[in-house]
Design an enzyme around this catalytic site. Sequence first.
Site, short mmCIF file in Angstrom:
data_model
loop_
_atom_site.label_atom_id
_atom_site.label_comp_id
_atom_site.label_asym_id
_atom_site.label_seq_id
_atom_site.Cartn_x
_atom_site.Cartn_y
_atom_site.Cartn_z
N ARG A 65 96.49 -31.85 74.06
CA ARG A 65 95.04 -31.74 73.85
C ARG A 65 94.41 -31.44 75.21
O ARG A 65 94.13 -32.36 75.98
CB ARG A 65 94.45 -33.02 73.27
CG ARG A 65 94.95 -33.45 71.89
CD ARG A 65 94.55 -32.53 70.75
NE ARG A 65 93.14 -32.24 70.66
CZ ARG A 65 92.23 -33.04 70.07
NH1 ARG A 65 92.60 -34.20 69.56
NH2 ARG A 65 90.95 -32.67 69.99
N ASP A 101 85.20 -36.70 76.22
CA ASP A 101 86.60 -36.36 76.41
C ASP A 101 86.91 -35.98 77.85
O ASP A 101 88.04 -36.08 78.28
CB ASP A 101 86.98 -35.22 75.46
CG ASP A 101 87.09 -35.70 74.03
OD1 ASP A 101 88.22 -36.04 73.61
OD2 ASP A 101 86.07 -35.78 73.34
N ARG A 133 93.68 -39.89 67.88
CA ARG A 133 92.68 -39.07 68.58
C ARG A 133 91.71 -40.01 69.29
O ARG A 133 91.77 -41.22 69.12
CB ARG A 133 91.93 -38.18 67.59
CG ARG A 133 91.57 -38.89 66.28
CD ARG A 133 90.28 -38.43 65.69
NE ARG A 133 89.14 -38.67 66.55
CZ ARG A 133 88.54 -39.87 66.67
NH1 ARG A 133 88.99 -40.93 66.02
NH2 ARG A 133 87.49 -40.00 67.46
N GLY A 134 90.82 -39.44 70.06
CA GLY A 134 89.90 -40.23 70.87
C GLY A 134 90.45 -40.37 72.28
O GLY A 134 91.63 -40.69 72.46
N ALA A 135 89.61 -40.10 73.27
CA ALA A 135 90.09 -40.04 74.65
C ALA A 135 90.84 -41.30 75.10
O ALA A 135 91.95 -41.20 75.62
CB ALA A 135 88.91 -39.74 75.58
N ASN A 171 82.28 -33.25 74.97
CA ASN A 171 82.44 -34.15 73.83
C ASN A 171 82.50 -33.32 72.56
O ASN A 171 82.41 -32.09 72.59
CB ASN A 171 81.28 -35.16 73.78
CG ASN A 171 81.55 -36.29 72.81
OD1 ASN A 171 82.59 -36.95 72.90
ND2 ASN A 171 80.65 -36.53 71.88
N LYS A 172 82.65 -33.97 71.44
CA LYS A 172 82.78 -33.30 70.15
C LYS A 172 81.69 -32.26 69.95
O LYS A 172 80.54 -32.50 70.29
CB LYS A 172 82.76 -34.33 69.02
CG LYS A 172 82.88 -33.75 67.62
CD LYS A 172 84.12 -32.90 67.43
CE LYS A 172 85.40 -33.66 67.69
NZ LYS A 172 86.60 -32.79 67.52
N GLN A 219 84.97 -36.47 61.15
CA GLN A 219 85.32 -37.76 61.74
C GLN A 219 84.21 -38.79 61.57
O GLN A 219 84.48 -39.98 61.47
CB GLN A 219 85.64 -37.58 63.23
CG GLN A 219 86.92 -36.82 63.51
CD GLN A 219 86.66 -35.36 63.82
OE1 GLN A 219 85.75 -34.76 63.26
NE2 GLN A 219 87.46 -34.77 64.70
#
Length: 343
Positions: free
Chosen positions: A74, A234, A44-46, A244-245, A193
């Site tokens: 995603r 993201d 995960r993570g852009a 973002n998150k 996370q």
Amino acid sequence: MRTIDWVDGAIELVDQTRLPGDCVFLRIETVADLIGAIRRLAVRGAPALGVAGAMGVALAARTGEPIDALRAARPTAVNLAWGVDEAARHLPDADAVLARALEIRDDDIAACYRMSALGADLVRELTEGPDRSDASGASGGSGGFRRIRVMTICNTGGLAAVERGTALGVVQTLHERGLLAETLALETRPLLQGARLTAWELGRMGAPHRLVVDGVGPYLLARGAADVVLIGADRIAANGDTANKIGSYSLALGARRAGVPFVVVAPETTIDPAITSGDRIEIEDRGPGEVLSIHGVRLAPEGTGAANPAFDVTPHDLITAIVTDRRVIRVDRGETPYESGTA
């Protein structure tokens, strides 16, 4: 340690669902297995997703599997689709596809180091001033220069990239320069996370840190507990609106109220010139299960539903600056990534 890499004809990546208890590498040999790893957030993570997408096309060039489902695995994270498209331009030449995927990997590593340096320089500039103590009495400075207290959400370190990371890469550079007083990491519900991954990475780098529940972030900002908020992204729209998150928007509101700089750190590839504003960004909903249960143990009564958007959008007028691997965009001074929907 690299989060993701190409090793002997396959993708090897850290299974982030096993952290912090076990650091286990998965070997991915099919596109179908990669899609599964992406959807369950093993990777995960852009930036990492951009590399995964490109390497997934390298697998497809060998296995003959389709790549459409990989590109859409995603939807909010623009880097995944970008990585797939960049590598797919070289199909059907498998060697050329792999060469482009490895180039994207190497470019990501270099970009993270550049972002870390640019971001650390900016944070020091934004937080210049007299030393002070936070609400708990922790020292805000020593040795004749200001030491900086950072607040962050989700995970933006090496686990979200190939190495080093974005916002947490800035934290690491501040720490290496002797400028970091403390990092306050939000736990980041529902999948934690921050608690599982960011705290693990901060511990590995020896950086002082504390974990806080998500809801306390704006309150601590109001109490003067942090000098700057650093987040990743993201997808960034052409006007600077940033996905973002989930929970990032709340931090931005709290930071604005408290007069604390709010800085987004992400590679240029996360800026999507085709999206003019944040209201056009597709927000992934991951379903109620992650909210209603933890590790298979149900938290809420039967019959209770849940909303679970994985991301929110912070409007550009709440953002101080966007740091990429190429530039610092001072959004607070009217600068935007693009003046229109095109570069």
